[in-house]
Design a protein around this motif. Structure first.
Motif, short mmCIF file in Angstrom:
data_model
loop_
_atom_site.label_atom_id
_atom_site.label_comp_id
_atom_site.label_asym_id
_atom_site.label_seq_id
_atom_site.Cartn_x
_atom_site.Cartn_y
_atom_site.Cartn_z
N ASP A 181 -52.69 -93.78 -82.87
CA ASP A 181 -53.84 -94.09 -83.72
C ASP A 181 -54.65 -95.24 -83.13
OD1 ASP A 181 -53.18 -92.15 -85.65
OD2 ASP A 181 -51.99 -93.58 -86.82
N ARG A 226 -56.69 -94.08 -80.28
CA ARG A 226 -57.83 -93.30 -80.79
C ARG A 226 -58.91 -94.23 -81.35
NH1 ARG A 226 -58.27 -87.73 -82.26
NH2 ARG A 226 -59.82 -87.43 -83.87
N ARG A 285 -51.53 -97.89 -95.74
CA ARG A 285 -51.78 -97.26 -94.45
C ARG A 285 -50.83 -97.80 -93.40
NH1 ARG A 285 -56.54 -98.08 -97.01
NH2 ARG A 285 -58.06 -96.40 -96.98
N GLU A 331 -46.02 -91.81 -81.88
CA GLU A 331 -46.46 -91.21 -83.15
C GLU A 331 -45.92 -91.97 -84.37
OE1 GLU A 331 -48.63 -88.73 -83.26
OE2 GLU A 331 -48.65 -88.50 -81.10
N ILE A 365 -59.81 -90.52 -88.08
CA ILE A 365 -58.45 -91.02 -87.94
C ILE A 365 -57.70 -90.69 -89.21
CG2 ILE A 365 -58.95 -93.34 -88.81
CD1 ILE A 365 -56.89 -92.97 -85.74
N GLU A 366 -56.42 -90.45 -89.09
CA GLU A 366 -55.61 -90.15 -90.27
C GLU A 366 -54.29 -90.92 -90.18
OE1 GLU A 366 -53.70 -86.24 -92.40
OE2 GLU A 366 -55.50 -85.99 -91.17
N PRO A 367 -54.30 -92.17 -90.65
CA PRO A 367 -53.07 -92.97 -90.56
C PRO A 367 -51.99 -92.42 -91.50
CG PRO A 367 -54.70 -94.12 -91.87
CD PRO A 367 -55.38 -92.89 -91.32
N ALA A 385 -45.70 -94.33 -87.18
CA ALA A 385 -46.69 -95.12 -87.93
C ALA A 385 -46.04 -96.42 -88.40
CB ALA A 385 -47.22 -94.31 -89.11
N GLU A 433 -61.46 -93.56 -91.32
CA GLU A 433 -60.57 -92.65 -92.04
C GLU A 433 -61.37 -91.77 -93.00
OE1 GLU A 433 -56.71 -92.65 -95.02
OE2 GLU A 433 -57.51 -94.57 -94.31
N TYR A 482 -50.42 -97.32 -89.11
CA TYR A 482 -51.02 -96.78 -87.89
C TYR A 482 -49.99 -96.70 -86.78
CZ TYR A 482 -55.41 -97.65 -90.29
OH TYR A 482 -56.43 -97.64 -91.20
N SER A 483 -50.08 -95.65 -85.98
CA SER A 483 -49.19 -95.48 -84.82
C SER A 483 -49.90 -96.00 -83.57
CB SER A 483 -48.87 -94.00 -84.64
OG SER A 483 -50.03 -93.28 -84.24
#
Length: 140
Positions: A58, A61, A52, A13, A42-44, A15, A37, A54-55
């Motif tokens: 992410d 996904r 932004r 998780e 997706i929600e970075p 980011a 987004e 990203y994990s």
């Protein structure tokens, strides 16, 4: 194989990936990531300056979205599939909770004996020979 304190397992998780790295790792264009987004797929995470991040989750996904869209599924279909997958995951987790609770009740009954347990605190149990056990909770 031990885990060194200097090489901890990364949190899926966390980011940590900037958009250019996320785009490269997923094979998608940065504009595609921004579009996903905007569509709410997706929600970075965001840095203090608004960049932004990203994990690993992410990225997984994003790859799933890319796989589904390349298979001809539209964005609304992708949205629905992902929502259903979240629902299935939640139901699996709840099922595991219920199985653990059932196991605890069975252990308690085995230790105390059904006749000695207070009737108002135990669930109602119905079991036919050779069949599964059904547990009904009494409501207070």
């Amino acid at each position: 194989m031990s885990t060194s304190p200097f090489s901890p397992q990364p949190n899926p998780e966390a980011a940590v990936y900037v958009i250019s790295v996320a785009a490269e790792l997923t094979g998608l264009h940065p504009q595609t990531l921004r579009a996903y987004e905007r569509m709410g797929l997706i929600e970075p995470g965001r840095t203090g300056g608004g960049g932004r991040r990203y994990s690993h989750r992410d990225l997984e996904r994003l790859r799933q979205i890319a796989d589904l869209t390349s298979a001809g599924i539209g964005i609304e279909g992708v949205r629905r599939i992902m929502a259903l997958e979240l629902q299935v995951d939640a139901l699996r987790a709840r099922n595991e909770e219920l199985l653990a609770e059932l196991d605890a009740v069975r252990r308690m009954l085995a230790m105390r004996g059904a006749a000695q347990a207070p009737a108002n605190k135990l669930p109602v149990l119905h079991q036919a020979a050779g069949q599964s056990m059904v547990v009904w909770r009494r409501r207070s």
